[in-house]
Motif scaffolding. Structure first.
Motif, mmCIF file in Angstrom:
data_model
loop_
_atom_site.group_PDB
_atom_site.id
_atom_site.type_symbol
_atom_site.label_atom_id
_atom_site.label_comp_id
_atom_site.label_asym_id
_atom_site.label_seq_id
_atom_site.Cartn_x
_atom_site.Cartn_y
_atom_site.Cartn_z
ATOM 1 N N GLU A 31 -1.170 -0.488 3.202
ATOM 2 C CA GLU A 31 -2.133 -0.099 2.165
ATOM 3 C C GLU A 31 -1.956 1.365 1.776
ATOM 4 O O GLU A 31 -1.924 1.711 0.602
ATOM 5 N N ILE A 86 -5.501 -2.837 -5.682
ATOM 6 C CA ILE A 86 -4.808 -3.640 -4.674
ATOM 7 C C ILE A 86 -5.680 -4.858 -4.386
ATOM 8 O O ILE A 86 -6.801 -4.729 -3.917
ATOM 9 N N GLU A 87 -5.169 -6.033 -4.709
ATOM 10 C CA GLU A 87 -5.942 -7.252 -4.524
ATOM 11 C C GLU A 87 -5.759 -7.855 -3.137
ATOM 12 O O GLU A 87 -6.692 -8.400 -2.562
ATOM 13 N N LYS A 88 -4.548 -7.760 -2.612
ATOM 14 C CA LYS A 88 -4.279 -8.396 -1.321
ATOM 15 C C LYS A 88 -2.974 -7.845 -0.765
ATOM 16 O O LYS A 88 -2.049 -7.546 -1.513
ATOM 17 N N ILE A 89 -2.913 -7.714 0.552
ATOM 18 C CA ILE A 89 -1.664 -7.332 1.210
ATOM 19 C C ILE A 89 -1.429 -8.300 2.362
ATOM 20 O O ILE A 89 -2.296 -8.502 3.216
ATOM 21 N N GLY A 90 -0.268 -8.921 2.349
ATOM 22 C CA GLY A 90 0.129 -9.806 3.435
ATOM 23 C C GLY A 90 1.218 -9.130 4.259
ATOM 24 O O GLY A 90 2.144 -8.548 3.713
ATOM 25 N N THR A 91 1.079 -9.215 5.569
ATOM 26 C CA THR A 91 2.055 -8.585 6.463
ATOM 27 C C THR A 91 2.550 -9.606 7.476
ATOM 28 O O THR A 91 1.762 -10.366 8.036
ATOM 29 N N ALA A 98 2.313 -6.468 -1.251
ATOM 30 C CA ALA A 98 1.005 -6.176 -1.849
ATOM 31 C C ALA A 98 0.942 -6.795 -3.233
ATOM 32 O O ALA A 98 1.870 -6.655 -4.028
ATOM 33 N N ARG A 99 -0.157 -7.492 -3.490
ATOM 34 C CA ARG A 99 -0.423 -8.007 -4.845
ATOM 35 C C ARG A 99 -1.359 -6.997 -5.505
ATOM 36 O O ARG A 99 -2.451 -6.720 -4.993
ATOM 37 N N TYR A 164 3.977 -7.381 -7.577
ATOM 38 C CA TYR A 164 4.103 -7.593 -6.138
ATOM 39 C C TYR A 164 5.009 -6.504 -5.588
ATOM 40 O O TYR A 164 6.175 -6.393 -5.984
#
Length: 196
Positions: A31, A86-91, A98-99, A164
């Motif tokens: 983030e 920042i709507e969403k972050i997948g790890t 990051a979307r 993205y």
């Protein structure tokens, strides 16, 4: 004997404590990496931008023909109306994505508008001494180009894109952002790089 024990402990503990502090200062999250990148673009922060100098768009932002004032005008106009969420972050393991919802001015017509203006200027001044002087002609064309970018920023037309942003753990408590031309194109409001 006590002196040697204290000395030995200090030789072991002091570097360990210093290293822990260094890790906490350097360590960052995906983030934070994205926020630093996006805020650095908006502010025209050369330290942030220059990390991605191998990208054509970033190279353009840093090395805009005409020097510092020209680059500053272009950056200011290109990011004047820039916002992001920042709507969403997948790890997963050492990769993160990051979307991000990005809004900016619509710069999609800058290149075609510039070509019309430059063509008109050159044809209107075809027999003028200024058009035969390459340095003056280049300066005028650059000014026309910057004017088109600023005019697009002033229009207020909003370009909204979902981007993205891919990141890779650098192994040193940080995240490297993968900057592609497509990503920068979308972040910069569908801005097309000028033809070489």
């Amino acid at each position: 004997m006590l002196y040697h024990i204290v000395r030995l402990l200090s030789l072991i503990l002091i570097p360990a404590v210093m290293q822990m502090n260094l890790v906490s200062l350097v360590s960052t999250s995906p983030e934070k990496a994205v926020e630093d990148f996006m805020n650095g673009l908006k502010a025209g922060n050369k330290d942030v931008i220059s990390r991605h100098i191998d990208n054509e768009y970033v190279n353009f932002l840093i090395n805009a023909e005409g020097g510092g004032e020209t680059a500053d005008r272009i950056n200011e106009a290109l990011f004047r109306n820039f916002t992001y969420k920042i709507e969403k972050i997948g790890t997963k393991n050492d990769v993160a994505v990051a979307r991000i919802l990005v809004e900016n001015s619509d710069f999609s017509n800058v290149e075609s508008d510039y070509e019309k203006k430059a063509y008109k200027y050159i044809t209107d001044n075809l027999y003028n001494d200024k058009t035969s002087d390459k340095k003056t002609l280049s300066g005028k064309c650059l000014e026309l180009y910057i004017n088109q970018i600023e005019k697009a920023a002033d229009k207020g037309a909003v370009c909204e894109n979902v981007v993205y942003v891919s990141m890779i753990d650098d192994g040193y408590y940080g995240w490297n952002i993968v900057v592609t031309d497509e990503l920068m194109h979308d972040i910069m409001g569908n801005f097309e790089l000028p033809a070489e």
